[in-house]
Design an enzyme around this catalytic site. Structure first.
Site, PDB file in Angstrom:
ATOM      1  N   ARG A  10       0.830  -1.195   0.000  1.00 40.61           N
ATOM      2  CA  ARG A  10       0.000   0.000   0.000  1.00 40.61           C
ATOM      3  C   ARG A  10       0.867   1.249   0.000  1.00 40.61           C
ATOM      4  O   ARG A  10       1.923   1.300   0.629  1.00 40.61           O
ATOM      5  CB  ARG A  10      -0.908   0.025   1.238  1.00 40.61           C
ATOM      6  CG  ARG A  10      -2.003  -1.024   1.223  1.00 40.61           C
ATOM      7  CD  ARG A  10      -3.034  -0.784   0.132  1.00 40.61           C
ATOM      8  NE  ARG A  10      -3.783   0.450   0.334  1.00 40.61           N
ATOM      9  CZ  ARG A  10      -4.907   0.541   1.041  1.00 40.61           C
ATOM     10  NH1 ARG A  10      -5.410  -0.537   1.613  1.00 40.61           N
ATOM     11  NH2 ARG A  10      -5.525   1.690   1.160  1.00 40.61           N
ATOM     12  N   TYR A  89      -4.122 -10.633  -2.356  1.00 40.28           N
ATOM     13  CA  TYR A  89      -4.050 -10.087  -0.997  1.00 40.28           C
ATOM     14  C   TYR A  89      -4.924 -10.872  -0.013  1.00 40.28           C
ATOM     15  O   TYR A  89      -4.430 -11.456   0.959  1.00 40.28           O
ATOM     16  CB  TYR A  89      -4.442  -8.610  -0.996  1.00 40.28           C
ATOM     17  CG  TYR A  89      -4.322  -7.987   0.372  1.00 40.28           C
ATOM     18  CD1 TYR A  89      -3.060  -7.750   0.931  1.00 40.28           C
ATOM     19  CD2 TYR A  89      -5.448  -7.657   1.115  1.00 40.28           C
ATOM     20  CE1 TYR A  89      -2.929  -7.201   2.191  1.00 40.28           C
ATOM     21  CE2 TYR A  89      -5.326  -7.101   2.385  1.00 40.28           C
ATOM     22  CZ  TYR A  89      -4.072  -6.873   2.918  1.00 40.28           C
ATOM     23  OH  TYR A  89      -3.943  -6.336   4.181  1.00 40.28           O
ATOM     24  N   ARG A 275      -6.525  -5.299  16.305  1.00 46.13           N
ATOM     25  CA  ARG A 275      -7.329  -5.560  15.121  1.00 46.13           C
ATOM     26  C   ARG A 275      -7.945  -6.947  15.297  1.00 46.13           C
ATOM     27  O   ARG A 275      -7.348  -7.816  15.920  1.00 46.13           O
ATOM     28  CB  ARG A 275      -6.423  -5.503  13.884  1.00 46.13           C
ATOM     29  CG  ARG A 275      -7.089  -5.788  12.569  1.00 46.13           C
ATOM     30  CD  ARG A 275      -6.090  -5.523  11.438  1.00 46.13           C
ATOM     31  NE  ARG A 275      -4.883  -6.339  11.548  1.00 46.13           N
ATOM     32  CZ  ARG A 275      -4.806  -7.608  11.173  1.00 46.13           C
ATOM     33  NH1 ARG A 275      -5.868  -8.222  10.682  1.00 46.13           N
ATOM     34  NH2 ARG A 275      -3.676  -8.267  11.281  1.00 46.13           N
ATOM     35  N   LYS A 381       4.641  -0.198  22.380  1.00 42.20           N
ATOM     36  CA  LYS A 381       5.586   0.921  22.419  1.00 42.20           C
ATOM     37  C   LYS A 381       4.846   2.254  22.467  1.00 42.20           C
ATOM     38  O   LYS A 381       5.279   3.203  23.148  1.00 42.20           O
ATOM     39  CB  LYS A 381       6.506   0.862  21.196  1.00 42.20           C
ATOM     40  CG  LYS A 381       7.412  -0.350  21.153  1.00 42.20           C
ATOM     41  CD  LYS A 381       8.350  -0.287  19.959  1.00 42.20           C
ATOM     42  CE  LYS A 381       9.320  -1.453  19.951  1.00 42.20           C
ATOM     43  NZ  LYS A 381      10.299  -1.368  18.856  1.00 42.20           N
ATOM     44  N   GLU A 382       3.734   2.342  21.752  1.00 38.76           N
ATOM     45  CA  GLU A 382       2.946   3.573  21.754  1.00 38.76           C
ATOM     46  C   GLU A 382       2.421   3.867  23.158  1.00 38.76           C
ATOM     47  O   GLU A 382       2.449   5.019  23.626  1.00 38.76           O
ATOM     48  CB  GLU A 382       1.785   3.443  20.763  1.00 38.76           C
ATOM     49  CG  GLU A 382       2.232   3.394  19.315  1.00 38.76           C
ATOM     50  CD  GLU A 382       1.108   3.040  18.348  1.00 38.76           C
ATOM     51  OE1 GLU A 382       1.374   2.956  17.137  1.00 38.76           O
ATOM     52  OE2 GLU A 382      -0.038   2.835  18.830  1.00 38.76           O
ATOM     53  N   ASP A 499      34.349 -28.595 -15.762  1.00 39.69           N
ATOM     54  CA  ASP A 499      33.911 -29.404 -14.626  1.00 39.69           C
ATOM     55  C   ASP A 499      32.453 -29.791 -14.867  1.00 39.69           C
ATOM     56  O   ASP A 499      31.753 -29.162 -15.672  1.00 39.69           O
ATOM     57  CB  ASP A 499      34.062 -28.586 -13.337  1.00 39.69           C
ATOM     58  CG  ASP A 499      33.473 -29.282 -12.126  1.00 39.69           C
ATOM     59  OD1 ASP A 499      33.743 -30.472 -11.932  1.00 39.69           O
ATOM     60  OD2 ASP A 499      32.719 -28.613 -11.389  1.00 39.69           O
ATOM     61  N   TYR A 500      31.969 -30.802 -14.153  1.00 43.44           N
ATOM     62  CA  TYR A 500      30.591 -31.250 -14.375  1.00 43.44           C
ATOM     63  C   TYR A 500      29.639 -30.769 -13.277  1.00 43.44           C
ATOM     64  O   TYR A 500      28.855 -29.861 -13.478  1.00 43.44           O
ATOM     65  CB  TYR A 500      30.539 -32.776 -14.493  1.00 43.44           C
ATOM     66  CG  TYR A 500      29.145 -33.284 -14.785  1.00 43.44           C
ATOM     67  CD1 TYR A 500      28.572 -33.076 -16.038  1.00 43.44           C
ATOM     68  CD2 TYR A 500      28.390 -33.930 -13.813  1.00 43.44           C
ATOM     69  CE1 TYR A 500      27.277 -33.513 -16.312  1.00 43.44           C
ATOM     70  CE2 TYR A 500      27.108 -34.375 -14.075  1.00 43.44           C
ATOM     71  CZ  TYR A 500      26.548 -34.163 -15.325  1.00 43.44           C
ATOM     72  OH  TYR A 500      25.273 -34.579 -15.598  1.00 43.44           O
ATOM     73  N   ASP A 501      29.714 -31.363 -12.071  1.00 43.49           N
ATOM     74  CA  ASP A 501      28.773 -31.027 -10.993  1.00 43.49           C
ATOM     75  C   ASP A 501      28.962 -29.587 -10.527  1.00 43.49           C
ATOM     76  O   ASP A 501      30.072 -29.188 -10.140  1.00 43.49           O
ATOM     77  CB  ASP A 501      28.976 -31.975  -9.808  1.00 43.49           C
ATOM     78  CG  ASP A 501      28.568 -33.393 -10.145  1.00 43.49           C
ATOM     79  OD1 ASP A 501      27.360 -33.668 -10.175  1.00 43.49           O
ATOM     80  OD2 ASP A 501      29.475 -34.221 -10.407  1.00 43.49           O
ATOM     81  N   ASP A 680      33.580 -25.065 -10.096  1.00 43.26           N
ATOM     82  CA  ASP A 680      32.791 -24.397  -9.059  1.00 43.26           C
ATOM     83  C   ASP A 680      33.326 -24.535  -7.643  1.00 43.26           C
ATOM     84  O   ASP A 680      32.871 -23.818  -6.745  1.00 43.26           O
ATOM     85  CB  ASP A 680      31.359 -24.949  -9.074  1.00 43.26           C
ATOM     86  CG  ASP A 680      31.295 -26.353  -8.501  1.00 43.26           C
ATOM     87  OD1 ASP A 680      30.669 -26.540  -7.446  1.00 43.26           O
ATOM     88  OD2 ASP A 680      31.892 -27.271  -9.099  1.00 43.26           O
TER      89      ASP A 680
END
Length: 732
Positions: A10, A89, A275, A381-382, A499-501, A680
């Site tokens: 939003r 949503y 809520r 906290k508020e 290389d392979y793997d 790798d």
């Protein structure tokens, strides 16, 4: 000049239509409220849905919205249809991710249609972002609605710095693994350079899932993924402290505050604000209050619970049931304890403005914040920030993220009704001087770590990440593709060591499963069809497997790390005579550990043994691998044997055999215009060091290497081989 871009579901501005006229109002919610001020001051762009379905606007409306949002609010809308909002949503986000990430697996739905809508809407957000993002920009993506977006952005803008923050909990591996699309979600998130969560528990859960599901290595909260590092850290979200702690003198606020004070009279008040949601633990809270009144009759007529529940998703069946359960509990408690002059609960099923809630905060003796699970819970906290008299107290759930920062308050288990009832008593009876001391400690913490500090800390951490440090000594071959393509096109005699793997195919749970797919065989056939090319598969694999997989192709082979060599049309030959007398004793050790490490397996090759642990529980590997190395090294100290470490494999073999040793005959017997080598893992470093200085040596993935280039993954290597094949076919 690079810019800052926020992306969330939003926008901080919600667009509506009243009597045909467009209306622009501030959005409600912690993220929109918390970051809107930062957004205005920083000059950033904000991308998101404006809150109005596509069908409800005309083409003229759409043009006006685009212009007004950009010019007046520095926002760029993503237009979504009503069906997309419903499936993406209300469907996947709120019926799959929300319950699962809050540990309500029984509420989670797994629906392919809603998943496809989720993927499509993430792509819609990407297409809008693509119109304004430039490489080098900083992008901050927010929350569970857009978990696929970071990967899309990183693939298109590799030099952009991308942050992602999850505002809800990240669940444990045992819960997350039940998600059908778990790998797609993880890979989507790993497009970010920095992933932020509210608490270190959530960080630990995310690291655990990425390690166990994707097999990714990590160190000090840094994940190694393909050719990148991703940092994961905790950034507990703050609030706008000044807004809640300042004095209010406007007439509307003062009038409402006077009503709150009048209603309070001499009664002790307990406040609950949520809520409507099953994660908030509202029924359990009411049962705890019931227990408290039952155990402490002296409080009857002297305390009241003001329960505010903001309507939410009431069209969803489970939420309608929850509302009914809450109403029934309230009615039961009021009927059981109430009198003509006193009702134990005032139940307000409605939303209030932030200023009205501040008045409630300031004149409530105790705040009940006992969700079953909550990412942070800014209400706690508020409340503490709003108590300018420093005499408030919170009873807070240990499973709310905010509990980590409010540990001096009364912390309870939200499933323990008795403990919550005792917590209410403790909070009401806490001495004033103790409450004041606790309030001052917490408020100073909240004042320092406010929402601006939170945003600055996250964006500062993102800015300090230097993606280029990952490959300080190697160059990205993708950026120098024209150079290698030119060299390949010009060369009349080429040799490619592959290389392979991990280089030509991805890793599989069981080594035998990593057989070549039709696409790989096709691209190799196209490359070797060029008589100017000599292609050598250089692998740790056994020669028999390579024969089975590639025996019908005109390839050269170096098997078992160079021990065995074969040219097209010839028989296999050994590069060195070896014996296997050592195998039985070492095999016994490996079998002993394999029996104690579920998921591991021992592979016996002709002249070596390999211990594979890709499928093992990662924490167990950390504990056991050192023991295995030590046991083997103690037995092989006087032999020509060593441990070769590959990708999730230990191989015990003769020290004299390696890939660098194996390729020497190819380079000694012929002269090549282009020499190319790719691998790798650690076993390929011998190959890289043995190549001529002018050769193209390519490391697949991330890590220290002697190679002079790197590629992102085996898929990138395939793409490069296809390009080689195209050039060969063009110039033949």
């Amino acid at each position: 000049m690079s810019k800052m871009i926020f992306i969330s579901n939003r926008l901080p501005v919600t667009v509506g239509k009243i009597e045909g006229a467009l209306q622009y109002n501030k959005s409600i919610g912690g993220l929109a409220t918390g970051l809107s001020g930062y957004h205005q001051r920083s000059g950033s762009l904000w991308i998101g849905w404006p809150g109005m379905a596509d069908e409800d606007m005309t083409n003229t409306d759409r043009e006006d919205i685009l212009r007004d949002l950009k010019d007046e609010h520095k926002c760029i809308p993503v237009f979504l249809s009503a069906d997309e909002v419903e499936l993406y949503y209300h469907g996947f986000c709120n019926r799959t991710i929300w319950p699962l990430f809050h540990y309500f697996s029984n509420h989670a739905e797994f629906n392919t249609e809603t998943w496809e809508a989720y993927r499509k809407v993430n792509e819609d957000f990407f297409r809008v972002a693509e119109t304004v993002v430039e490489d080098g920009d900083t992008i901050w993506v927010h929350d569970y609605q857009l978990m696929l977006l970071p990967q899309m952005l990183k693939e298109r803008f590799p030099n952009a710095k991308i942050g992602f923050f999850l505002h809800i909990p990240f669940p444990s591996f045992e819960v997350f693994r039940s998600l059908i699309w778990r790998e797609e979600i993880l890979r989507g998130l790993l497009g970010a350079d920095l992933i932020g969560l509210h608490t270190y528990d959530y960080v630990r859960h995310f690291l655990s899932s990425s390690r166990r599901i994707l097999g990714l290595d990590q160190n000090l909260n840094r994940i190694t993924f393909e050719d990148r590092f991703i940092q994961v850290d905790a950034f507990p979200m703050g609030i706008d402290y000044e807004r809640f702690s300042r004095d209010y003198d406007d007439e509307e606020y003062l009038r409402w505050e006077a009503e709150v004070i009048r209603a309070k009279d001499d009664t002790k008040t307990i406040l609950s604000i949520d809520r409507l949601d099953y994660t908030k633990g509202i029924p359990e809270r009411l049962k705890a209050y019931d227990t408290f009144l039952s155990r402490h009759p002296e409080y009857r007529g002297k305390v009241r619970l003001n329960m505010i529940v903001a309507p939410s998703r009431i069209e969803v069946v489970s939420y309608a049931h929850l509302r009914r359960e809450i109403a029934e509990l309230v009615s039961e408690i009021n009927g059981k304890y109430g009198t003509i002059r006193w009702m134990p609960i005032w139940f307000l099923f409605q939303s209030f403005s932030q200023e009205m809630l501040i008045a409630f905060y300031r004149h409530s003796d105790v705040m009940l914040v006992t969700p079953i699970r909550d990412g942070m819970n800014l209400v706690a906290k508020e409340y503490m920030s709003a108590r300018i008299d420093d005499e408030g107290m919170i009873v807070i759930s240990e499973t709310a993220g905010a509990a980590n920062e409010l540990g001096e308050t009364v912390v309870v288990n939200p499933n323990d009704i008795e403990a919550m009832a005792e917590g209410i008593q403790q909070a009401l009876e806490m001495p004033t001087e103790e409450k004041i001391a606790i309030n001052r400690i917490i408020k100073e913490r909240l004042r320092r770590y406010n929402v601006e500090y939170w945003a600055d800390e996250f964006l500062g951490a993102l800015a300090r990440l230097n993606v280029d440090d990952v490959h300080a000594k190697t160059r990205n071959l993708e950026k120098e593709r024209p150079r290698i393509e030119k060299a390949y096109r010009k060369a009349q005699k080429r040799i490619l060591f592959l290389d392979y793997d991990g280089t030509l195919v991805g890793f599989r749970a069981i080594p035998e499963q990593a057989k070549p797919d039709p696409d790989l065989k096709d691209v190799l056939k196209r490359v070797i069809a060029d008589p100017r090319n000599t292609v050598v598969i250089v692998s740790g694999r056994d020669r028999k497997i390579l024969d089975t997989w590639f025996g019908d192709m005109n390839l050269h082979f170096l098997a078992a790390h160079g021990l065995w060599r074969r040219h097209p049309g010839e028989e296999w030959s050994m590069s060195m005579m070896l014996d296997n007398e050592w195998k039985e004793s070492i095999r016994n050790i490996l079998d002993w550990y394999a029996n104690r490490m579920p998921g591991s397996l021992v592979e016996e090759k002709e002249y070596s043994l390999a211990f594979h642990y890709r499928q093992c529980e990662p924490d167990m590997v950390v504990k056991k691998l050192g023991d295995i190395r030590e046991a083997i090294l103690s037995m092989t100290a006087t032999m020509n044997l060593g441990i070769q470490e590959g990708n999730k494999v230990l191989e015990i073999k003769d020290n004299r055999i390696n890939k660098g040793f194996g390729i020497q005959p190819f380079l000694q017997d012929e002269h090549y215009d282009l020499v190319f080598g790719a691998g790798d893992d650690f076993t390929d470093e011998d190959l890289f060091t043995a190549l001529p200085k002018k050769a193209f040596s390519i490391k697949i993935g991330i890590g220290a290497t002697h190679a002079n280039y790197y590629l992102k993954s085996w898929k990138s290597m395939r793409h490069l081989l296809r390009k080689f094949a195209e050039i060969s076919e063009e110039t033949r």
